[in-house]
Write an enzyme that holds these catalytic residues in place. Structure first.
Site, PDB file in Angstrom:
ATOM      1  N   ASN A   1      -4.223   8.510   4.189  1.00 37.15           N
ATOM      2  CA  ASN A   1      -3.060   7.926   4.867  1.00 37.15           C
ATOM      3  C   ASN A   1      -3.177   7.871   6.379  1.00 37.15           C
ATOM      4  O   ASN A   1      -2.632   6.967   7.020  1.00 37.15           O
ATOM      5  CB  ASN A   1      -1.796   8.710   4.498  1.00 37.15           C
ATOM      6  CG  ASN A   1      -1.412   8.545   3.038  1.00 37.15           C
ATOM      7  OD1 ASN A   1      -1.774   7.553   2.407  1.00 37.15           O
ATOM      8  ND2 ASN A   1      -0.690   9.511   2.504  1.00 37.15           N
TER       9      ASN A   1
ATOM     10  N   ARG B   1       0.823  -1.213   0.000  1.00 38.63           N
ATOM     11  CA  ARG B   1       0.000   0.000   0.000  1.00 38.63           C
ATOM     12  C   ARG B   1       0.858   1.265   0.000  1.00 38.63           C
ATOM     13  O   ARG B   1       0.510   2.262  -0.641  1.00 38.63           O
ATOM     14  CB  ARG B   1      -0.927  -0.008   1.216  1.00 38.63           C
ATOM     15  CG  ARG B   1      -1.844   1.208   1.298  1.00 38.63           C
ATOM     16  CD  ARG B   1      -2.744   1.135   2.514  1.00 38.63           C
ATOM     17  NE  ARG B   1      -3.679   0.026   2.419  1.00 38.63           N
ATOM     18  CZ  ARG B   1      -4.436  -0.404   3.421  1.00 38.63           C
ATOM     19  NH1 ARG B   1      -4.348   0.166   4.608  1.00 38.63           N
ATOM     20  NH2 ARG B   1      -5.269  -1.404   3.248  1.00 38.63           N
TER      21      ARG B   1
ATOM     22  N   HIS C   1      -6.034  -6.205  -2.930  1.00 38.63           N
ATOM     23  CA  HIS C   1      -6.898  -6.322  -1.756  1.00 38.63           C
ATOM     24  C   HIS C   1      -7.171  -7.784  -1.394  1.00 38.63           C
ATOM     25  O   HIS C   1      -7.992  -8.050  -0.522  1.00 38.63           O
ATOM     26  CB  HIS C   1      -8.208  -5.575  -1.985  1.00 38.63           C
ATOM     27  CG  HIS C   1      -8.071  -4.095  -1.856  1.00 38.63           C
ATOM     28  ND1 HIS C   1      -9.125  -3.217  -2.007  1.00 38.63           N
ATOM     29  CD2 HIS C   1      -6.990  -3.320  -1.567  1.00 38.63           C
ATOM     30  CE1 HIS C   1      -8.700  -1.976  -1.837  1.00 38.63           C
ATOM     31  NE2 HIS C   1      -7.413  -2.023  -1.567  1.00 38.63           N
ATOM     32  N   THR C   2      -6.476  -8.684  -2.040  1.00 36.54           N
ATOM     33  CA  THR C   2      -6.526 -10.078  -1.603  1.00 36.54           C
ATOM     34  C   THR C   2      -5.779 -10.264  -0.287  1.00 36.54           C
ATOM     35  O   THR C   2      -5.923 -11.294   0.371  1.00 36.54           O
ATOM     36  CB  THR C   2      -5.940 -11.014  -2.679  1.00 36.54           C
ATOM     37  OG1 THR C   2      -6.095 -12.364  -2.271  1.00 36.54           O
ATOM     38  CG2 THR C   2      -4.456 -10.751  -2.899  1.00 36.54           C
TER      39      THR C   2
ATOM     40  N   HIS D   1       0.261   4.317  -2.577  1.00 32.13           N
ATOM     41  CA  HIS D   1      -0.095   5.655  -2.121  1.00 32.13           C
ATOM     42  C   HIS D   1       1.000   6.661  -2.437  1.00 32.13           C
ATOM     43  O   HIS D   1       0.724   7.862  -2.558  1.00 32.13           O
ATOM     44  CB  HIS D   1      -0.373   5.640  -0.613  1.00 32.13           C
ATOM     45  CG  HIS D   1      -1.735   5.112  -0.275  1.00 32.13           C
ATOM     46  ND1 HIS D   1      -2.487   5.598   0.771  1.00 32.13           N
ATOM     47  CD2 HIS D   1      -2.495   4.144  -0.842  1.00 32.13           C
ATOM     48  CE1 HIS D   1      -3.641   4.961   0.829  1.00 32.13           C
ATOM     49  NE2 HIS D   1      -3.666   4.055  -0.138  1.00 32.13           N
TER      50      HIS D   1
END
Length: 335
Positions: free
Chosen positions: A101, A69, A200-201, A73
């Protein structure tokens, strides 16, 4: 995961890191990124990153998703330049406190440990931006996902953008079209959107990120979002009540929360996507629906496209040549 599993990860690390695809040089508008960038200046750079990441994930299984992530981001704000790692100064405000965040991104201490080890090995050589890209790849592999050769040669920014962080990163409640627009602004297309959403697994989301899907407008029981399977919604309400528990964590993929696989897409077909931004991939666009079905049917196809899309995302506006700097401390610009 237990410590025994963690030790197995470290023992098997060399076997895991065999790339499934070679990408060669990736050109940007400012120069070349290529996997062999540090072969002469810091030959053990990738090995050092792998070792620290493996140790961190062995101690905290969530860290794999967190490091992945961080890279995402970072790249969606000013490009892949490690701006997300900077602390606030008198000249700029850190991106760490932005809405996407705050109370969400983590793993900064792991990046610090990697940077410290690399500074001892080859001072002022490996950029924080490249550390983020390598850590994301290594985290994916350790969790059971695909491998890829990471194009390297990024340099670090000398500033951050709180505004960019607040506006450019897709949000859990964005519409499909808004999310796709944010991807297209960075040169990513609908295929990249669906494949990268598959990250997102692994990982977690906070109750506050999806509560609006669980209750109707007056706050009573009964889902306000009929794209969520109702028994799944009922389970979520136990730990995500109407008026408290904002920070309670939930698996993004309850089927195999620590394994990088295509079960995320299988869950979407069963209307068990946790976030609205997940489920809209199935319900709001015919092309994305087709991609969800394809990746649900073939783990191999998902892995192949995820690796390609990660390389593409990692090439968003990198600083190369003499632009930017190589930070000695990832939290601070060089004095």
């Amino acid at each position: 995961m237990g410590r025994s599993i963690g030790f197995l990860i470290i023992i098997m690390i060399n076997a895991c890191f065999a790339p499934i695809s070679l990408q060669g040089k990736t050109i940007s508008s400012n120069g070349y990124l290529y996997p062999q960038f540090y072969d002469r200046s810091c030959p053990r750079a990738q090995q050092i990153v792998q070792t620290v990441v493996a140790k961190a994930v062995a101690m905290d299984a969530r860290m794999a998703a967190s490091l992945l992530r961080l890279h995402f981001h970072d790249c969606f704000v000013k490009g892949c330049d490690a701006s997300i790692l900077l602390d606030s100064t008198s000249s700029f405000t850190s991106e760490k406190g932005s809405n996407p965040n705050r109370n969400s991104v983590r793993g900064f201490e792991v990046i610090d440990e990697i940077k410290s080890a690399l500074e001892k090995e080859c001072p002022h050589t490996v950029s924080c931006a490249d550390i983020l890209a390598l850590s994301a790849r290594d985290s994916t592999v350790i969790a059971g996902g695909p491998n890829w050769e990471v194009p390297l040669g990024r340099r670090d920014s000398r500033g951050a953008s709180l505004s960019g962080s607040n506006h450019n990163i897709p949000a859990p409640n964005n519409t499909f079209q808004t999310i796709l627009t944010k991807f297209k602004l960075h040169g990513l297309d609908i295929v990249d959107l669906v494949a990268l959403s598959g990250s997102h697994t692994i990982g977690n989301a906070r109750c506050t990120s999806f509560r609006q899907r669980l209750y109707n407008r007056n706050g009573q029981l009964g889902s306000a979002d009929y794209t969520m399977e109702q028994s799944f919604a009922a389970q979520l309400r136990f730990q995500c009540p109407r008026s408290w528990g904002d920070q309670n964590l939930f698996f993004l993929d309850s089927s195999s929360p620590f394994k990088f696989d295509n079960s995320y897409f299988i869950n979407l077909l069963a209307f068990k996507g946790l976030l609205s931004s997940d489920q809209v991939l199935l319900t709001e666009n015919a092309q994305s629906m087709g991609l969800v079905k394809m990746y649900a049917e073939s783990n191999d196809l998902f892995f192949q496209q995820f690796a390609k899309s990660m390389i593409k995302m990692g090439n968003i506006s990198p600083l190369t040549n003499f632009r930017g700097e190589i930070r000695r401390n990832c939290r601070l610009i060089n004095s």
